[in-house]
Design an enzyme around this catalytic site. Structure first.
Site, short mmCIF file in Angstrom:
data_model
loop_
_atom_site.label_atom_id
_atom_site.label_comp_id
_atom_site.label_asym_id
_atom_site.label_seq_id
_atom_site.Cartn_x
_atom_site.Cartn_y
_atom_site.Cartn_z
N HIS A 137 0.70 -1.25 -0.01
CA HIS A 137 -0.06 -0.08 -0.09
C HIS A 137 0.87 1.24 -0.05
CE1 HIS A 137 -3.58 -2.29 -0.11
NE2 HIS A 137 -3.63 -2.40 1.61
N GLU A 154 -12.06 -3.20 -2.45
CA GLU A 154 -10.91 -2.45 -3.08
C GLU A 154 -10.87 -2.39 -4.61
OE1 GLU A 154 -7.28 -3.02 -0.71
OE2 GLU A 154 -8.57 -4.15 0.57
N HIS A 199 -9.60 2.62 0.72
CA HIS A 199 -9.45 1.34 1.46
C HIS A 199 -10.77 1.49 2.63
CE1 HIS A 199 -7.71 -2.04 3.44
NE2 HIS A 199 -6.87 -2.27 2.70
#
Length: 348
Positions: free
Chosen positions: A105, A313, A179
């Site tokens: 991420h 996501e 997210h």
């Protein structure tokens, strides 16, 4: 329609601001300029009662201390990159290692931990908050100055639109997503095990023990991964499929979408009557069912536990740079990165 603005505290000497978009139906979406984090979505149940349907905190300190990316924009690359390194145009790049020796991420100081510049836009039928950030060359190891804008728009149709645009001055990797952890019961009254999910998807990515794609596309046929006709999340928790067990008894998998912008993702909570329809131009959605959520903290008074929320996501494929047969997430100089996902809230 209106946008309200208020202080959300300070972090490292920087003032953090919360923006609440309100439509004419009474629906509200609150986001802060730290990480573009969506802290609240107030959506009606079948009786018209508005309650929060995402996981979040009331203070910025809690986000900095505890958050497993609650509500944030993650990037420059969403998902994992094996070994925290990649090669691009003959040059090797080393990324931050923040997940078992891999990159996750966007790294240690990804987009979720940045204070973004903001502006607001108000129209008769929609209100928007526009977040912008210049991710500089070599930030977290990525090449190129990447200029990105994220726009949250709330409409009178109870639809939250999330759009991303960006460009780079060097070839780089880009894969961004939001997210948010959804729980349609409202105010976390129940977990998400009895939420029903429908997905237009025939295939999902096989993961290795580090939750990185092996490169294999697996069929959903005759598995708990088959959401084509709708099924409850608990099916994956109770499944003996090795991939469900690998993901901590649940899901943390990219699903390949067979259709776009046509009701391809539908989440329902029968008890509250709430329905979330997600439509995107992205090729995949990562379903994460919160099976790793632990840590001894509370979410607005509710002790954190597994399956308290789930993520949808919408994005490109994780670790795509290491799999030549995956669609590419490479962005070249002069190209425009664009992505749009819509979250529409309704009732059964």
């Amino acid at each position: 329609m209106k946008i309200l603005q208020e202080s959300f505290g300070e972090l490292n000497g920087q003032a953090i601001t919360a923006y609440t978009m309100v439509n004419d139906q009474g629906m509200e979406v609150t986001a802060i300029d730290y990480g573009c984090i969506i802290t609240k979505i107030m959506a009606p149940d079948r009786n018209g009662t508005f309650e929060n349907v995402v996981l979040g905190f009331d203070t910025v300190d809690e986000y900095a201390l505890h958050s497993p990316y609650f509500g944030a924009v993650v990037g420059r690359f969403a998902g994992r990159i094996a070994g925290a390194e990649f090669e691009l145009e003959g040059k090797k790049y080393l990324l931050a290692k923040n997940n078992n020796g891999n990159h996750l991420h966007g790294g240690l100081q990804g987009f979720d931990k940045i204070v973004w510049a903001t502006e607001t836009v108000q129209k008769a039928d929609a209100v928007s908050v526009v977040f912008s950030y210049l991710s500089k060359d070599e930030e977290e190891g990525y090449p190129g100055n990447f200029d990105i804008k994220v726009t949250y728009t709330l409409t009178n149709d109870n639809e939250l639109q999330v759009s991303y645009t960006g460009e780079t001055d060097q070839t780089t990797l880009v894969n961004v997503t939001n997210h948010s952890y959804f729980n349609l019961s409202g105010e976390l009254k129940r977990d998400i095990l009895n939420h029903q999910l429908t997905l237009k998807s025939d295939q999902f990515l096989e993961l290795d023990p580090d939750l990185i794609p092996t490169g294999e596309f697996l069929s959903v046929e005759n598995t708990a991964f088959d959401f084509r006709n709708g099924r409850k999340i608990i099916d994956g928790v109770q499944s003996e499929h090795p991939q469900n067990i690998l993901a901590g008894k649940g899901f943390d998998h990219p699903f390949l979408l067979t259709e776009n912008q046509s009701g391809e993702i539908i989440l329902e909570d029968e008890e509250s009557g709430r329905v979330l329809t997600v439509e995107t131009d992205q090729l995949a959605v990562v379903l994460y069912t919160g099976s790793q959520m632990t840590g001894g903290y509370s979410v607005r008074g509710v002790p954190v536990r597994r399956y308290l929320g789930l993520c949808l996501e919408t994005q490109g494929l994780p670790d795509s740079i290491h799999h030549a047969h995956f669609p590419s997430s490479i962005l070249k100089k002069g190209e425009q990165f664009e992505s749009m996902t819509k979250y529409r809230f309704g009732v059964l």
